[in-house]
Design a protein around this motif. Structure first.
Motif, mmCIF file in Angstrom:
data_model
loop_
_atom_site.group_PDB
_atom_site.id
_atom_site.type_symbol
_atom_site.label_atom_id
_atom_site.label_comp_id
_atom_site.label_asym_id
_atom_site.label_seq_id
_atom_site.Cartn_x
_atom_site.Cartn_y
_atom_site.Cartn_z
ATOM 1 N N MET A 270 -19.886 22.877 -7.144
ATOM 2 C CA MET A 270 -19.996 22.441 -6.561
ATOM 3 C C MET A 270 -20.924 22.799 -5.655
ATOM 4 O O MET A 270 -21.943 21.914 -5.151
ATOM 5 C CB MET A 270 -18.309 22.950 -5.370
ATOM 6 N N SER A 271 -21.365 23.808 -5.774
ATOM 7 C CA SER A 271 -23.086 24.393 -5.118
ATOM 8 C C SER A 271 -23.821 23.330 -5.994
ATOM 9 O O SER A 271 -24.704 22.617 -5.839
ATOM 10 C CB SER A 271 -23.277 25.854 -5.621
ATOM 11 N N GLN A 272 -23.826 23.332 -7.535
ATOM 12 C CA GLN A 272 -25.000 23.241 -7.941
ATOM 13 C C GLN A 272 -25.151 21.436 -8.216
ATOM 14 O O GLN A 272 -26.059 20.826 -8.237
ATOM 15 C CB GLN A 272 -24.459 23.142 -9.217
ATOM 16 N N PHE A 273 -23.700 21.387 -7.507
ATOM 17 C CA PHE A 273 -23.479 19.245 -7.547
ATOM 18 C C PHE A 273 -24.247 19.230 -6.489
ATOM 19 O O PHE A 273 -24.653 17.843 -6.206
ATOM 20 C CB PHE A 273 -22.368 18.679 -7.287
ATOM 21 N N LEU A 274 -24.374 19.950 -5.064
ATOM 22 C CA LEU A 274 -24.500 19.611 -3.667
ATOM 23 C C LEU A 274 -26.446 19.984 -4.186
ATOM 24 O O LEU A 274 -26.831 19.125 -3.455
ATOM 25 C CB LEU A 274 -23.787 20.779 -3.053
ATOM 26 N N ILE A 275 -27.038 21.287 -4.742
ATOM 27 C CA ILE A 275 -28.292 20.510 -4.849
ATOM 28 C C ILE A 275 -28.483 19.882 -5.277
ATOM 29 O O ILE A 275 -29.717 19.540 -5.216
ATOM 30 C CB ILE A 275 -28.592 22.760 -5.629
ATOM 31 N N THR A 276 -27.926 19.432 -6.659
ATOM 32 C CA THR A 276 -29.052 17.760 -7.585
ATOM 33 C C THR A 276 -28.471 16.833 -6.070
ATOM 34 O O THR A 276 -30.125 16.656 -6.224
ATOM 35 C CB THR A 276 -27.848 17.916 -8.416
ATOM 36 N N ILE A 277 -27.998 16.952 -5.298
ATOM 37 C CA ILE A 277 -28.034 15.546 -4.801
ATOM 38 C C ILE A 277 -29.013 15.529 -2.891
ATOM 39 O O ILE A 277 -29.507 15.053 -2.790
ATOM 40 C CB ILE A 277 -26.704 15.713 -3.642
ATOM 41 N N LEU A 278 -28.803 16.879 -3.372
ATOM 42 C CA LEU A 278 -30.140 16.953 -1.793
ATOM 43 C C LEU A 278 -31.212 17.313 -2.434
ATOM 44 O O LEU A 278 -32.092 16.471 -1.802
ATOM 45 C CB LEU A 278 -29.433 18.724 -1.274
ATOM 46 N N ALA A 279 -31.838 17.072 -3.358
ATOM 47 C CA ALA A 279 -33.037 17.756 -3.983
ATOM 48 C C ALA A 279 -33.145 16.113 -4.409
ATOM 49 O O ALA A 279 -34.279 15.895 -4.080
ATOM 50 C CB ALA A 279 -32.980 18.357 -5.761
ATOM 51 N N GLU A 280 -32.164 15.830 -4.613
ATOM 52 C CA GLU A 280 -32.953 13.905 -4.907
ATOM 53 C C GLU A 280 -32.903 13.214 -3.438
ATOM 54 O O GLU A 280 -33.638 12.056 -3.525
ATOM 55 C CB GLU A 280 -31.763 13.490 -5.414
ATOM 56 N N VAL A 281 -32.383 13.583 -2.550
ATOM 57 C CA VAL A 281 -32.109 12.414 -1.300
ATOM 58 C C VAL A 281 -33.411 13.352 -1.036
ATOM 59 O O VAL A 281 -34.688 11.927 -0.409
ATOM 60 C CB VAL A 281 -31.125 13.109 -1.041
ATOM 61 N N ALA A 282 -34.168 14.587 -1.174
ATOM 62 C CA ALA A 282 -35.209 14.961 -0.254
ATOM 63 C C ALA A 282 -36.731 14.341 -0.850
ATOM 64 O O ALA A 282 -37.442 13.413 -0.824
ATOM 65 C CB ALA A 282 -35.976 16.433 -0.902
ATOM 66 N N ARG A 283 -36.061 14.179 -2.520
ATOM 67 C CA ARG A 283 -37.443 13.264 -3.299
ATOM 68 C C ARG A 283 -37.782 11.756 -2.647
ATOM 69 O O ARG A 283 -38.575 11.189 -2.753
ATOM 70 C CB ARG A 283 -37.166 13.400 -5.335
ATOM 71 N N MET A 284 -36.632 10.984 -2.928
ATOM 72 C CA MET A 284 -36.271 9.409 -2.517
ATOM 73 C C MET A 284 -37.171 9.633 -1.238
ATOM 74 O O MET A 284 -37.339 8.347 -0.537
ATOM 75 C CB MET A 284 -34.758 8.923 -2.564
ATOM 76 N N GLU A 285 -36.428 10.439 -0.403
ATOM 77 C CA GLU A 285 -36.799 10.404 1.447
ATOM 78 C C GLU A 285 -38.576 9.923 1.416
ATOM 79 O O GLU A 285 -39.210 9.579 1.884
ATOM 80 C CB GLU A 285 -36.937 11.377 2.327
ATOM 81 N N ARG A 286 -39.419 11.196 0.193
ATOM 82 C CA ARG A 286 -40.884 11.061 0.780
ATOM 83 C C ARG A 286 -41.168 10.319 -0.287
ATOM 84 O O ARG A 286 -42.623 9.336 0.577
ATOM 85 C CB ARG A 286 -40.934 12.629 -0.470
ATOM 86 N N LYS A 287 -40.742 9.939 -1.373
ATOM 87 C CA LYS A 287 -40.577 8.534 -1.882
ATOM 88 C C LYS A 287 -40.676 6.952 -1.412
ATOM 89 O O LYS A 287 -41.852 6.571 -0.845
ATOM 90 C CB LYS A 287 -40.078 8.183 -2.793
ATOM 91 N N THR A 288 -39.980 7.584 -0.020
ATOM 92 C CA THR A 288 -39.647 5.461 1.269
ATOM 93 C C THR A 288 -40.860 6.213 1.594
ATOM 94 O O THR A 288 -41.417 4.849 2.273
ATOM 95 C CB THR A 288 -38.198 5.779 1.468
ATOM 96 N N ILE A 289 -41.002 6.970 2.245
ATOM 97 C CA ILE A 289 -42.057 7.526 3.372
ATOM 98 C C ILE A 289 -43.880 6.583 2.821
ATOM 99 O O ILE A 289 -44.383 6.240 3.828
ATOM 100 C CB ILE A 289 -42.096 8.749 4.371
ATOM 101 N N ARG A 290 -43.933 7.718 1.757
ATOM 102 C CA ARG A 290 -45.198 7.289 0.775
ATOM 103 C C ARG A 290 -45.223 5.062 0.445
ATOM 104 O O ARG A 290 -46.212 4.807 1.159
ATOM 105 C CB ARG A 290 -45.515 7.678 -0.577
ATOM 106 N N GLU A 291 -44.140 4.994 0.181
ATOM 107 C CA GLU A 291 -44.256 3.157 0.040
ATOM 108 C C GLU A 291 -43.807 2.940 1.329
ATOM 109 O O GLU A 291 -44.676 0.963 1.553
ATOM 110 C CB GLU A 291 -42.689 2.501 -0.869
ATOM 111 N N ARG A 292 -43.581 2.786 2.431
ATOM 112 C CA ARG A 292 -43.809 2.203 3.620
ATOM 113 C C ARG A 292 -44.745 2.761 4.461
ATOM 114 O O ARG A 292 -45.700 1.498 5.187
ATOM 115 C CB ARG A 292 -42.603 3.192 4.884
ATOM 116 N N VAL A 293 -46.048 3.425 3.802
ATOM 117 C CA VAL A 293 -47.148 3.979 4.898
ATOM 118 C C VAL A 293 -48.188 2.916 4.058
ATOM 119 O O VAL A 293 -48.761 2.129 4.525
ATOM 120 C CB VAL A 293 -47.714 5.709 4.391
#
Length: 207
Positions: A118-141
């Motif tokens: 369960m923690s492994q699953f959550l960690i994967t999701i959290l890391a991927e969400v963080a990556r997507m947020e950074r990508k979205t911010i860069r694209e918006r700018v």
């Protein structure tokens, strides 16, 4: 006694990781864990693992010294690239070393040393969400800049324009006061709403 090491990271040389170390030290003491070593680095978490000397030193140390847990305040301290973070976790899992993430109070291995699915699953999701947020911010700018330019706008100051040192000192008096008192760039930015890039220039020029 459970043997742990603390791993802390900040992104720039002007930031400090003392708070991370302090919080994890308190956590260890409250759980009766021993702290065998502290590893801290000042480097972007987007760097590849092979470029991060302290991270590699930590991995080597925990393997040699039979460490039970690696402690971080949050997953982003381990890194900001999803694949790089999962690579580190996989290395630790193979050595039966658990990663404890303080802000979510989760760890990668069970008390029996088995992978916590369960923690492994959550960690994967959290890391991927963080990556997507950074990508979205860069694209918006980038989209904002492109749209501005397409409509005849010019990004940046007017040619030949430069504020004098005295003007900057007056305009950013509060920012400079906080920087000289040792506040981190991020905290000063939150307090004054001045961009981190501007604060970094002020620090380099006047502090």
């Amino acid at each position: 006694m459970v043997k742990t090491v603390i791993f802390a990271r900040v992104s720039t040389s002007l930031q400090e990781y003392d708070r991370q170390v302090s919080e994890l030290t308190t956590l260890s003491k409250s759980n009766g864990w021993s702290i065998e070593a502290v590893f801290a680095e000042k480097i972007s978490g987007a760097k590849s693992n092979k470029e991060r000397t302290e991270l590699l030193n930590m991995i080597s140390y925990v393997e040699r010294n039979h460490i039970d847990k690696v402690l971080v305040t949050e997953l982003s301290r381990l890194g900001r690239d999803t694949l790089q973070v999962l690579e580190v976790i996989e290395m630790l899992n193979k050595k039966k070393i658990s990663l404890y993430i303080q802000n979510y109070a989760i760890e990668t291995l069970t008390q029996e040393g088995k992978v916590n699915a369960m923690s492994q699953f959550l960690i994967t999701i959290l890391a991927e969400v963080a990556r997507m947020e950074r990508k979205t911010i860069r694209e918006r700018v980038e989209s904002g800049y492109n749209n501005f330019r397409a409509n005849g706008g010019k990004v940046g100051r007017k040619a030949g324009y430069m504020k004098s040192d005295e003007t900057m000192k007056k305009e950013y008096a509060e920012e400079l006061r906080l920087l000289k008192k040792g506040y981190s760039l991020r905290n000063v930015s939150k307090l004054t709403h001045t961009s981190v890039n501007t604060l970094r220039k002020l620090y380099d020029k006047f502090c």
